[in-house]
Design an enzyme around this catalytic site. Structure first.
Site, mmCIF file in Angstrom:
data_model
loop_
_atom_site.group_PDB
_atom_site.id
_atom_site.type_symbol
_atom_site.label_atom_id
_atom_site.label_comp_id
_atom_site.label_asym_id
_atom_site.label_seq_id
_atom_site.Cartn_x
_atom_site.Cartn_y
_atom_site.Cartn_z
ATOM 1 N N THR A 1 0.815 -1.229 0.000
ATOM 2 C CA THR A 1 0.000 0.000 0.000
ATOM 3 C C THR A 1 0.841 1.268 0.000
ATOM 4 O O THR A 1 0.310 2.359 -0.215
ATOM 5 C CB THR A 1 -0.919 0.031 1.228
ATOM 6 O OG1 THR A 1 -0.102 0.005 2.417
ATOM 7 C CG2 THR A 1 -1.863 -1.163 1.231
ATOM 8 N N CYS B 1 2.726 2.930 9.345
ATOM 9 C CA CYS B 1 1.810 2.915 10.486
ATOM 10 C C CYS B 1 2.589 2.839 11.791
ATOM 11 O O CYS B 1 3.758 2.484 11.823
ATOM 12 C CB CYS B 1 0.879 1.701 10.424
ATOM 13 S SG CYS B 1 -0.070 1.516 8.912
ATOM 14 N N CYS C 1 -1.583 0.134 15.042
ATOM 15 C CA CYS C 1 -2.599 0.468 14.032
ATOM 16 C C CYS C 1 -3.757 -0.534 14.111
ATOM 17 O O CYS C 1 -3.542 -1.755 14.114
ATOM 18 C CB CYS C 1 -1.989 0.439 12.634
ATOM 19 S SG CYS C 1 -3.166 0.929 11.338
ATOM 20 N N ARG D 1 3.750 6.970 2.745
ATOM 21 C CA ARG D 1 2.940 8.069 3.278
ATOM 22 C C ARG D 1 2.247 7.620 4.561
ATOM 23 O O ARG D 1 2.056 6.418 4.796
ATOM 24 C CB ARG D 1 1.914 8.544 2.259
ATOM 25 C CG ARG D 1 0.903 7.498 1.837
ATOM 26 C CD ARG D 1 -0.012 8.040 0.733
ATOM 27 N NE ARG D 1 -1.081 7.098 0.404
ATOM 28 C CZ ARG D 1 -0.969 6.098 -0.437
ATOM 29 N NH1 ARG D 1 0.188 5.885 -1.050
ATOM 30 N NH2 ARG D 1 -1.996 5.299 -0.672
ATOM 31 N N CYS E 1 -0.340 6.654 7.416
ATOM 32 C CA CYS E 1 -1.651 6.008 7.487
ATOM 33 C C CYS E 1 -2.685 7.006 7.996
ATOM 34 O O CYS E 1 -2.466 7.690 9.002
ATOM 35 C CB CYS E 1 -1.567 4.813 8.431
ATOM 36 S SG CYS E 1 -3.142 4.000 8.751
ATOM 37 N N CYS F 1 -4.323 5.327 11.655
ATOM 38 C CA CYS F 1 -3.621 5.328 12.954
ATOM 39 C C CYS F 1 -2.791 6.586 13.179
ATOM 40 O O CYS F 1 -2.287 6.793 14.290
ATOM 41 C CB CYS F 1 -2.734 4.090 13.090
ATOM 42 S SG CYS F 1 -1.225 4.094 12.086
ATOM 43 N N ASP G 1 19.335 14.416 49.915
ATOM 44 C CA ASP G 1 18.046 15.087 50.078
ATOM 45 C C ASP G 1 17.363 14.583 51.349
ATOM 46 O O ASP G 1 17.290 13.366 51.603
ATOM 47 C CB ASP G 1 17.170 14.803 48.858
ATOM 48 C CG ASP G 1 15.815 15.477 48.941
ATOM 49 O OD1 ASP G 1 15.739 16.671 48.619
ATOM 50 O OD2 ASP G 1 14.846 14.804 49.351
#
Length: 492
Positions: free
Chosen positions: A34, A38, A42, A67, A69, A72, A442
């Site tokens: 695709t 992601c 996702c 690119r 998703c 998600c 401390d």
């Protein structure tokens, strides 16, 4: 330690199959069929293993032609914890890139701040993150642009400028390339929201669960300097000194995010403001790794089990915190706030807060260096400590920033008059962000140790705490929480 986790293919596959949100931001999944990338969690059906590759950063995915998703939204993942608990060149470079240095000063400016050549920085970032500083800064600009497109009604030209793009065309091309939508299409996908005040933004800051807000917000609220910070209507609010102007932020803890409302005098400061707020709240921490290590100690295990996910409250301004650490030497929290409030009223820069009671930015070191130390209501030796610190900060001979080398900064601070181990380590823990800073001298830590049956002398406690490394700053939070001090409770 999960450094370079994207190389461990079987581990990445298991995280993706189980949709494990703990690994969001540690690596990104790129799907060959695709051409999208992601986060591990996702919700979509995981692709076949042979169709997945794994990358260490969103920028590396983008450089490889993938690119983001739309489902998600991997660019909204928490940041990698690596850049918070490491002090090497790559970690320091990533902290500076998140703080907007490449956009403001270019790669040469990044190199000058780090003391390395541009070629060395490029090589190390490419080797570990699969992308150089320009590509990493570009990915951050794309994320800022999407945030502004989706949360404001600003014209696209103003968004391009605010996000740091050099031209409208570059802005359009980058958004389309990263999100597979034009800027207008990104905005059209969202329901119309009610208009906010000019310069105001509402957004969600993600984190890795669990997150215990009690000591985090309790500490910030209990030590808040009047005029600069306040707790109001369930939110911690403060003023911000930023590269292009100033801002006011309101941060409210929610079950699965921190609600953040920002008002900025210049929208170009948005990514820097977000980065500094995330850093102050320690939102990129990996609580599973931290708590898992501390649970190996049978004394700490019940404290962790009772309230897991404690974060280290940090700062949005390292120089400011160093000044406040000196003001807090050997005095109560209330007295330290009083000293700081006087400085703010006399030397801070006024700001207008239309939603609350904030009045000033904390004074810059230059303003504090110009004052007469004799006017300060504190012992003479502490006046000397204060004057030396602000003079060194003002003239640049001492620099405390996100890129600071922790050990070098410690040595420089220890060389100043009046700086002992407690002051240096509290600055290392809360300003420099060293996750292994420890405070064996401390009083609260020594009381907690005594009550738990741990050694209470500094040397013996330090030896005992070796098993908590590299997370001793988090152990400090669990030890402090055994006390009834207001810093340990979420204000009502």
């Amino acid at each position: 330690m999960r450094n370079g986790m994207h190389h461990d293919r079987e581990r990445c596959l298991r995280a993706v199959r189980s949709k494990d949100a703990r690994f969001d931001g540690w690596f990104f999944t790129a799907v060959l069929t695709t051409r999208i990338y992601c986060r591990p969690s996702c919700p979509a059906v995981p692709p076949k293993p042979e169709n997945m590759t794994f990358h260490p950063s969103a920028a590396a995915c983008q450089q490889a032609g993938f690119r983001a998703c739309k489902r998600c939204r991997p660019d909204t993942s928490p940041g990698s914890p690596e850049w918070n608990h490491r002090a090497d060149l790559v970690a320091r470079a990533m902290r500076l890139i998140a703080d907007g240095v490449v956009d403001r000063e270019g790669v040469p400016g990044l190199a000058v701040r780090l003391g390395y050549s541009t070629r060395q920085i490029e090589r190390q970032l490419l080797g570990e993150l699969g992308a150089g500083p320009l590509a990493l800064a570009r990915a951050q600009r794309a994320q800022t642009a999407r945030l502004l497109i989706e949360t404001t009604a600003l014209p696209m030209a103003e968004i391009a400028f605010a996000a740091g793009f050099s031209s409208i065309r570059t802005f359009n091309d980058t958004v389309r390339e990263v999100f597979a939508l034009s800027p207008s299409e990104l905005r059209d996908r969202l329901p119309r929201t009610t208009a906010m005040a000019p310069g105001a933004l509402s957004l969600r800051l993600p984190f890795r669960a669990p997150l215990n807000p009690d000591n985090l917000f309790g500490h910030l609220a209990a030590t808040a300097v009047p005029g600069v910070e306040e707790w109001r209507d369930g939110a911690y609010r403060r003023t911000l000194r930023l590269p292009f102007g100033h801002g006011i932020v309101a941060l409210t803890p929610q079950a699965d995010h921190i609600a953040c409302r920002l008002t900025l005098s210049d929208m170009r400061d948005l990514p820097v403001a977000i980065s500094r707020c995330r850093r102050m709240l320690d939102l990129d921490a990996d609580p599973v790794a931290v708590d898992g290590q501390l649970r190996t100690d049978p004394v700490l295990a019940p404290l962790v089990d009772k309230a897991p996910g404690r974060r280290v409250p940090r700062t949005v301004d390292e120089a400011e915190f160093a000044v406040r650490a000196v003001l807090g030497q050997q005095v109560s929290t209330a007295a330290a706030r009083t000293h700081a409030a006087r400085l703010v009223t006399a030397h801070g820069e006024p700001v207008h807060d239309r939603e609350g009671g904030l009045t000033h930015l904390f004074p810059a070191p230059e303003a504090l260096a110009a004052l007469d130390p004799a006017t300060l209501a504190m012992p003479r030796t502490r006046r000397t400590t204060f004057a030396t610190l602000v003079r060194r900060l003002a003239d640049g001979s001492l620099h405390l920033g996100v890129e600071s080398d922790w050990e070098d900064s410690r040595a420089r601070l220890l060389s100043l008059p009046g700086f002992g181990p407690w002051t240096v380590d509290v600055i290392a823990m809360r300003a420099l962000g060293d996750p292994d800073a420890f405070l064996p001298t401390d009083l609260g830590i020594r009381r907690a140790a005594q009550g738990l049956g741990l050694p209470s002398t500094p040397a013996a406690l330090t030896a005992r705490a070796a098993a908590w490394r590299p997370w001793r700053a988090y152990a400090v939070q669990y030890l402090w929480a055994t006390d009834g001090h207001p810093i340990n409770f979420l204000p009502v």
